[in-house]
Write a protein that holds these residues in place. Structure first.
Motif, PDB file in Angstrom:
ATOM      1  N   MET A  41     -28.505 -13.167 -12.800  1.00  0.00           N
ATOM      2  CA  MET A  41     -27.703 -14.530 -12.452  1.00  0.00           C
ATOM      3  C   MET A  41     -28.488 -15.401 -11.900  1.00  0.00           C
ATOM      4  O   MET A  41     -28.271 -16.485 -12.087  1.00  0.00           O
ATOM      5  N   VAL A  42     -29.468 -15.000 -10.882  1.00  0.00           N
ATOM      6  CA  VAL A  42     -30.363 -15.979 -10.028  1.00  0.00           C
ATOM      7  C   VAL A  42     -31.288 -16.581 -11.405  1.00  0.00           C
ATOM      8  O   VAL A  42     -31.302 -17.760 -11.108  1.00  0.00           O
ATOM      9  N   THR A  43     -31.838 -16.011 -12.313  1.00  0.00           N
ATOM     10  CA  THR A  43     -32.690 -16.650 -13.489  1.00  0.00           C
ATOM     11  C   THR A  43     -31.784 -17.820 -14.118  1.00  0.00           C
ATOM     12  O   THR A  43     -32.277 -19.015 -14.519  1.00  0.00           O
ATOM     13  N   LEU A  44     -30.378 -17.470 -14.390  1.00  0.00           N
ATOM     14  CA  LEU A  44     -29.595 -18.420 -14.995  1.00  0.00           C
ATOM     15  C   LEU A  44     -29.158 -19.830 -13.836  1.00  0.00           C
ATOM     16  O   LEU A  44     -29.244 -21.005 -14.202  1.00  0.00           O
ATOM     17  N   CYS A  45     -29.170 -19.400 -12.501  1.00  0.00           N
ATOM     18  CA  CYS A  45     -29.011 -20.294 -11.374  1.00  0.00           C
ATOM     19  C   CYS A  45     -30.037 -21.460 -11.354  1.00  0.00           C
ATOM     20  O   CYS A  45     -29.943 -22.464 -11.162  1.00  0.00           O
ATOM     21  N   GLN A  46     -31.137 -20.650 -11.782  1.00  0.00           N
ATOM     22  CA  GLN A  46     -32.469 -21.549 -11.477  1.00  0.00           C
ATOM     23  C   GLN A  46     -32.702 -22.669 -12.741  1.00  0.00           C
ATOM     24  O   GLN A  46     -33.226 -23.613 -12.768  1.00  0.00           O
ATOM     25  N   SER A  47     -31.754 -22.405 -13.548  1.00  0.00           N
ATOM     26  CA  SER A  47     -31.600 -23.636 -14.582  1.00  0.00           C
ATOM     27  C   SER A  47     -30.735 -25.051 -14.612  1.00  0.00           C
ATOM     28  O   SER A  47     -30.727 -25.854 -15.010  1.00  0.00           O
ATOM     29  N   VAL A  48     -30.072 -24.605 -13.352  1.00  0.00           N
ATOM     30  CA  VAL A  48     -29.293 -25.919 -12.909  1.00  0.00           C
ATOM     31  C   VAL A  48     -30.085 -26.771 -11.882  1.00  0.00           C
ATOM     32  O   VAL A  48     -30.504 -26.259 -10.833  1.00  0.00           O
ATOM     33  N   HIS A  49     -29.995 -28.024 -12.232  1.00  0.00           N
ATOM     34  CA  HIS A  49     -30.881 -28.906 -11.643  1.00  0.00           C
ATOM     35  C   HIS A  49     -30.629 -29.091 -10.128  1.00  0.00           C
ATOM     36  O   HIS A  49     -31.829 -29.083  -9.350  1.00  0.00           O
ATOM     37  N   CYS A  50     -29.480 -28.955  -9.729  1.00  0.00           N
ATOM     38  CA  CYS A  50     -29.125 -29.047  -8.253  1.00  0.00           C
ATOM     39  C   CYS A  50     -29.619 -27.993  -7.297  1.00  0.00           C
ATOM     40  O   CYS A  50     -29.728 -27.892  -6.127  1.00  0.00           O
ATOM     41  N   LEU A  51     -29.739 -26.754  -8.166  1.00  0.00           N
ATOM     42  CA  LEU A  51     -30.094 -25.201  -7.496  1.00  0.00           C
ATOM     43  C   LEU A  51     -31.636 -25.092  -7.348  1.00  0.00           C
ATOM     44  O   LEU A  51     -31.946 -24.319  -6.755  1.00  0.00           O
ATOM     45  N   LYS A  52     -32.292 -25.986  -8.190  1.00  0.00           N
ATOM     46  CA  LYS A  52     -33.810 -25.844  -8.075  1.00  0.00           C
ATOM     47  C   LYS A  52     -34.502 -25.746  -6.895  1.00  0.00           C
ATOM     48  O   LYS A  52     -35.645 -25.263  -6.695  1.00  0.00           O
ATOM     49  N   SER A  53     -33.906 -26.504  -5.851  1.00  0.00           N
ATOM     50  CA  SER A  53     -34.582 -26.609  -4.650  1.00  0.00           C
ATOM     51  C   SER A  53     -34.327 -25.491  -3.737  1.00  0.00           C
ATOM     52  O   SER A  53     -35.158 -25.099  -2.659  1.00  0.00           O
ATOM     53  N   LEU A  54     -33.590 -24.409  -4.138  1.00  0.00           N
ATOM     54  CA  LEU A  54     -33.485 -23.232  -3.524  1.00  0.00           C
ATOM     55  C   LEU A  54     -34.530 -22.167  -3.904  1.00  0.00           C
ATOM     56  O   LEU A  54     -34.893 -22.047  -4.844  1.00  0.00           O
ATOM     57  N   THR A  55     -34.623 -21.220  -2.883  1.00  0.00           N
ATOM     58  CA  THR A  55     -35.532 -20.148  -3.040  1.00  0.00           C
ATOM     59  C   THR A  55     -34.988 -19.043  -4.066  1.00  0.00           C
ATOM     60  O   THR A  55     -33.834 -19.134  -3.880  1.00  0.00           O
ATOM     61  N   LEU A  56     -35.735 -18.194  -4.177  1.00  0.00           N
ATOM     62  CA  LEU A  56     -35.373 -17.012  -4.720  1.00  0.00           C
ATOM     63  C   LEU A  56     -34.335 -16.056  -3.784  1.00  0.00           C
ATOM     64  O   LEU A  56     -33.312 -15.887  -4.390  1.00  0.00           O
TER      65      LEU A  56
END
Length: 161
Positions: free
Chosen positions: A38-53
């Motif tokens: 799910m984290v891998t999928l979330c990393q595809s969302v532009h507004c979530l890219k600034s969040l750390t793992l």
């Protein structure tokens, strides 16, 4: 558009209400995804890219993954968000058109949503009827987040707002 559906295929959070009923009538099946998937999928969302793992791992169970077929209707103009769970949609793959219909049946495309963008936010937060329909131009994949979790997300991580 009979036969064209939006299908939840995985959700870390339970998709059922207190009575054990599925919250959305068009859900076909559920299969849990791991937090890392799910984290891998979330990393595809532009507004979530600034969040750390680590930050993404802390909120991964708030998201649900949906697939949809070409011509599927995600929601209809004038539907109430309460009918669909007050969801914000984050498109991972495919294209969605947001279209407004007049009382005469004429249509106007308000916006074309592409991968990495989100839609449905205003109605999800306000509870007011959707001012347009969301229709799939292609098959694809989306993540959803409840309005409540969306507000918690931007409160915890204001850099994404």
């Amino acid at each position: 558009m009979k036969g064209h559906t939006l299908t939840m295929i995985s959700c870390l959070a339970a998709p059922w209400d207190a009575q054990g009923d599925v919250q959305a009538p068009d859900l076909k099946s559920t299969m849990p995804l791991s937090t890392s998937s799910m984290v891998t999928l979330c990393q595809s969302v532009h507004c979530l890219k600034s969040l750390t793992l680590q930050q993404l791992e802390s909120v991964a169970d708030w998201f649900c993954k949906y697939t949809f077929t070409r011509d599927a209707v995600v929601f209809y103009q004038q539907d109430l968000p309460a009918q669909t769970g007050h969801k914000v949609y984050f498109l991972l793959q495919g294209y969605i058109k947001l279209v407004k219909y007049s009382s005469e049946g004429e249509s106007t495309v308000v916006r074309l949503v592409s991968a990495g963008e989100f839609f449905g936010l205003t109605s999800a937060l306000s509870g007011s009827a959707y001012p347009f329909s969301a229709e799939a131009l292609t098959s694809g994949v989306a993540l959803t987040l409840s309005a409540e979790h969306f507000l918690q997300l931007i409160h915890r991580f204001p850099q994404i707002s």
